[in-house]
Design a protein around this motif. Structure first.
Motif, PDB file in Angstrom:
ATOM      1  N   GLU A  87     -37.632 125.997  57.229  1.00 27.51           N
ATOM      2  CA  GLU A  87     -36.443 126.026  58.068  1.00 27.51           C
ATOM      3  C   GLU A  87     -35.542 125.207  57.653  1.00 27.51           C
ATOM      4  O   GLU A  87     -35.418 124.330  56.865  1.00 27.51           O
ATOM      5  N   MET A  88     -34.270 125.923  57.236  1.00 27.72           N
ATOM      6  CA  MET A  88     -33.021 125.026  56.570  1.00 27.72           C
ATOM      7  C   MET A  88     -32.302 124.646  57.703  1.00 27.72           C
ATOM      8  O   MET A  88     -31.960 125.153  58.601  1.00 27.72           O
ATOM      9  N   LYS A  89     -31.976 123.381  57.705  1.00 18.68           N
ATOM     10  CA  LYS A  89     -31.250 122.640  58.653  1.00 18.68           C
ATOM     11  C   LYS A  89     -30.202 121.824  58.007  1.00 18.68           C
ATOM     12  O   LYS A  89     -30.439 121.393  56.809  1.00 18.68           O
ATOM     13  N   PRO A  90     -28.864 122.053  58.617  1.00 22.27           N
ATOM     14  CA  PRO A  90     -27.765 121.281  57.950  1.00 22.27           C
ATOM     15  C   PRO A  90     -27.974 119.865  58.238  1.00 22.27           C
ATOM     16  O   PRO A  90     -28.619 119.293  58.909  1.00 22.27           O
ATOM     17  N   VAL A  91     -27.453 119.255  57.066  1.00 20.93           N
ATOM     18  CA  VAL A  91     -27.475 117.615  57.024  1.00 20.93           C
ATOM     19  C   VAL A  91     -25.993 117.246  57.288  1.00 20.93           C
ATOM     20  O   VAL A  91     -25.092 117.334  56.363  1.00 20.93           O
ATOM     21  N   ALA A  92     -25.606 116.471  58.357  1.00 23.90           N
ATOM     22  CA  ALA A  92     -24.412 115.989  58.609  1.00 23.90           C
ATOM     23  C   ALA A  92     -24.047 114.751  57.774  1.00 23.90           C
ATOM     24  O   ALA A  92     -25.080 113.738  57.599  1.00 23.90           O
ATOM     25  N   LEU A  93     -23.063 114.683  56.761  1.00 21.15           N
ATOM     26  CA  LEU A  93     -22.692 113.808  55.977  1.00 21.15           C
ATOM     27  C   LEU A  93     -21.241 113.165  56.495  1.00 21.15           C
ATOM     28  O   LEU A  93     -20.518 113.880  56.750  1.00 21.15           O
ATOM     29  N   SER A  94     -21.418 111.626  56.097  1.00 21.42           N
ATOM     30  CA  SER A  94     -19.890 110.966  56.341  1.00 21.42           C
ATOM     31  C   SER A  94     -19.975 109.966  55.097  1.00 21.42           C
ATOM     32  O   SER A  94     -20.779 109.069  55.080  1.00 21.42           O
ATOM     33  N   PRO A  95     -18.868 110.128  54.287  1.00 25.16           N
ATOM     34  CA  PRO A  95     -17.781 110.887  54.290  1.00 25.16           C
ATOM     35  C   PRO A  95     -18.341 112.437  53.676  1.00 25.16           C
ATOM     36  O   PRO A  95     -19.481 112.650  52.924  1.00 25.16           O
ATOM     37  N   ASP A  96     -17.695 113.574  53.743  1.00 26.77           N
ATOM     38  CA  ASP A  96     -17.913 114.844  53.492  1.00 26.77           C
ATOM     39  C   ASP A  96     -17.076 115.361  52.014  1.00 26.77           C
ATOM     40  O   ASP A  96     -16.918 116.498  51.893  1.00 26.77           O
ATOM     41  N   ALA A  97     -16.649 114.160  51.284  1.00 24.86           N
ATOM     42  CA  ALA A  97     -15.810 114.526  50.055  1.00 24.86           C
ATOM     43  C   ALA A  97     -16.190 113.356  49.000  1.00 24.86           C
ATOM     44  O   ALA A  97     -16.516 112.305  49.555  1.00 24.86           O
ATOM     45  N   VAL A  98     -15.850 113.629  47.878  1.00 27.70           N
ATOM     46  CA  VAL A  98     -16.135 112.890  46.819  1.00 27.70           C
ATOM     47  C   VAL A  98     -14.753 112.538  46.184  1.00 27.70           C
ATOM     48  O   VAL A  98     -14.077 113.552  45.691  1.00 27.70           O
ATOM     49  N   ARG A  99     -14.455 111.293  45.883  1.00 25.13           N
ATOM     50  CA  ARG A  99     -13.192 110.980  45.159  1.00 25.13           C
ATOM     51  C   ARG A  99     -13.481 110.135  43.941  1.00 25.13           C
ATOM     52  O   ARG A  99     -13.977 108.774  44.329  1.00 25.13           O
ATOM     53  N   ASN A 100     -13.051 110.369  42.766  1.00 23.20           N
ATOM     54  CA  ASN A 100     -13.150 109.164  41.747  1.00 23.20           C
ATOM     55  C   ASN A 100     -14.508 108.483  41.547  1.00 23.20           C
ATOM     56  O   ASN A 100     -14.742 107.406  41.629  1.00 23.20           O
ATOM     57  N   LEU A 101     -15.618 109.427  41.583  1.00 21.31           N
ATOM     58  CA  LEU A 101     -16.877 109.015  41.490  1.00 21.31           C
ATOM     59  C   LEU A 101     -17.255 108.757  40.093  1.00 21.31           C
ATOM     60  O   LEU A 101     -17.388 109.658  39.553  1.00 21.31           O
ATOM     61  N   ALA A 102     -17.312 107.818  39.441  1.00 22.74           N
ATOM     62  CA  ALA A 102     -17.684 107.316  37.992  1.00 22.74           C
ATOM     63  C   ALA A 102     -18.964 107.449  37.927  1.00 22.74           C
ATOM     64  O   ALA A 102     -19.758 106.643  38.912  1.00 22.74           O
ATOM     65  N   PRO A 103     -19.532 107.568  36.560  1.00 16.81           N
ATOM     66  CA  PRO A 103     -20.712 107.330  36.202  1.00 16.81           C
ATOM     67  C   PRO A 103     -21.248 105.889  36.475  1.00 16.81           C
ATOM     68  O   PRO A 103     -20.352 104.826  36.155  1.00 16.81           O
TER      69      PRO A 103
END
Length: 512
Positions: free
Chosen positions: A318-334
């Motif tokens: 079964e595929m179930k959504p996973v709630a994320l917080s936050p739901d965006a990425v900003r300036n994620l450096a290696p």
């Protein structure tokens, strides 16, 4: 030299230079590897010896050839195949690449030194002018000729100055080369190792060297991944590889940092960052687990400037959504993780019941149900990290390389997968009950079998004469009178005896 107006494989707009004799050279290299097609892996090592490489050959302290030797040693396994070739730019009378060694099996260091030590800077025919460079020609000939489009790894040792016909527009030539890498369909994965290597020659000075490895076809990707995971190459090249391709797969990593257990479920973080969920079939699980992750950028040297992030879990079919917080990425450096909270529930209704065959077969232990969490990045925008730009400026001063590393604009989506393991534990009660029922069934069957095969005595009276007969279940015994005529039939079952087909007027009965 003839200029071939055809486009490089998968590289629209990229002009490819092919010398007159390159067809013959391609056949030579292909023949060198054709006998090794069934081996574990095929490697083509391309060693640049054009004029721009002069300090790497003339500096007495240059570690260039020693590096090539050690990379070959680290990359190859005993059953692999090898073509070692020098390259610059092919012209009539001086084809490029030029095969130095082709063999089955891993060559020892002494043999490699014997091939590389005499190698010098290439010259153009009929003069003292040093040879020019064509990176695209070298890589294309290795893929199409030496490997003949089959899986393998192509290694390229270069100072990264791509200048066919001594063209000073190296930025444009490099851009064409990277377009070949990004858009060429044969290359499925490409890495670059920028190395510090200061050398001083009679005419030129250099501060760094670039080692590329191109994985051809999916099998080549698996071979490269296995090589990197094994750590052999890391013993020679300690620098972190810069990823050129792909930029739409495995772009981020999810590493569980903190897991809050829910009633009936125990969560464990396994080596490598895998998540394991354990639950007992007799204890119903409830609620969703709160998991805090470290979201890591796995695309060195790129910073994920921005991206929208979603996730879903595939568990128990079964595929179930996973709630994320936050739901965006900003300036994620290696190397700089971002915390990410999520809510994850297990599809308990889809798990096998305790009376299922799967439960009975794993009673007292655990049934392992593989799963995964898929993370998707949309509207992704990548940017070359500042740290990498500074590193390139140190190794290749004045070189326009960082701008050329800019990823294709059309790559705006990517995905990553985190394996998840669900271990469902079943008690021994259902199995013991099933075993008990089986024994009872066997006992009943045994009793019936004994009853069916045991001999029996029955008393029959025919015309006043008593007779004792021996019979068994299922038997049909004819009964005769004193004159020898059949007057009836005795039928025996598991449950008794009965008379059948009694003739009219005959005196036949069971017992006295």
């Amino acid at each position: 030299m003839e200029r071939d107006p055809r486009l490089a494989p998968g590289g629209p707009g990229v002009t490819r230079w092919r010398p007159v004799s390159s067809r013959r050279l391609a056949l030579l290299l292909a023949g060198a590897l054709s006998a090794f097609a069934a081996q574990a892996a095929s490697h083509v090592f391309l060693v640049q010896n054009s004029g721009w490489m002069e300090p790497f050959y003339t500096d007495p302290q240059s570690p260039y050839k020693a590096l090539v030797t050690e990379v070959v040693q680290a990359a190859m396994q005993p059953g692999d195949a090898l073509v070692l070739a020098s390259f610059n730019q092919g012209v009539p009378g001086a084809p490029s690449p030029h095969a130095l060694l082709a063999q089955k099996g891993k060559p020892d260091r002494e043999k490699l030194r014997g091939v590389l030590d005499p190698l010098q800077v290439g010259r153009k025919p009929g003069g003292k002018a040093m040879a020019d460079t064509d990176l695209g020609e070298a890589v294309g000939t290795a893929i199409d000729g030496a490997l003949a489009g089959k899986p393998g790894l192509v290694w390229l040792f270069t100072n990264n100055r791509n200048s066919p016909n001594n063209d000073q527009a190296t930025a444009r030539r490099n851009r064409e080369f990277y377009q070949l890498i990004h858009e060429g369909k044969a290359i499925r994965k490409a890495l670059a190792f920028p190395l510090k290597m200061p050398v001083q020659g009679a005419q030129y000075r250099a501060g760094g060297l670039m080692v590329y490895v191109f994985a051809v076809q999916e099998q080549g990707v698996r071979e490269l991944d296995a090589l990197l995971a094994g750590g052999r190459l890391k013993q020679v090249i300690t620098e972190t590889p810069a990823r050129l391709k792909p930029l739409d797969q495995d772009t981020v990593r999810l590493v569980p940092a903190r897991v809050e257990n829910t009633p009936g479920v125990r969560y464990t973080v396994l080596p490598g960052g895998r998540l394991r969920a354990e639950l007992d079939a007799d204890t119903p699980a409830s609620g969703n687990a709160r998991i805090t992750w470290r979201l890591e950028n796995a695309m060195y040297p790129y910073t994920i400037k921005q991206a929208d992030i979603t996730a879903q879990a595939a568990l128990a079919g079964e595929m179930k959504p996973v709630a994320l917080s936050p739901d965006a990425v900003r300036n994620l450096a290696p190397g700089r993780p971002q915390p990410l909270a999520s809510s994850l529930g297990l599809p308990v209704a889809n798990l096998p019941g305790k009376w299922s065959l799967a439960a009975l077969s794993t009673a007292g232990s655990a049934q392992v149900l593989p799963g995964r969490i898929e993370v998707r990045l949309a509207n992704q925008r990548l940017e070359l990290s500042q740290a990498f730009r500074e590193r390139m400026a140190e190794l290749f001063p004045g070189d326009p390389l960082p701008d050329i590393f800019t990823p294709p604009a059309e790559i705006q989506h990517s995905r990553a997968v985190l394996p998840v393991e669900v271990r469902l534990r079943y008690g021994s009660g259902p199995l013991l009950a099933a075993i008990g029922g089986l024994f009872a069934l066997l006992a009943t069957g045994g009793a019936l079998l004994v009853a069916a095969t045991r001999g029996r005595k029955v008393l029959v009276t025919v015309d006043g004469e008593q007779r004792t007969l021996r019979t068994r279940a299922g038997a049909k015994t004819p009964l005769y009178n004193a004159a020898g005529d059949q007057v009836a039939e005795l039928r025996t079952t598991l449950f008794g005896h009965q008379l059948a087909n009694v003739h009219e007027g005959a005196s036949v009965r069971l017992g006295k």
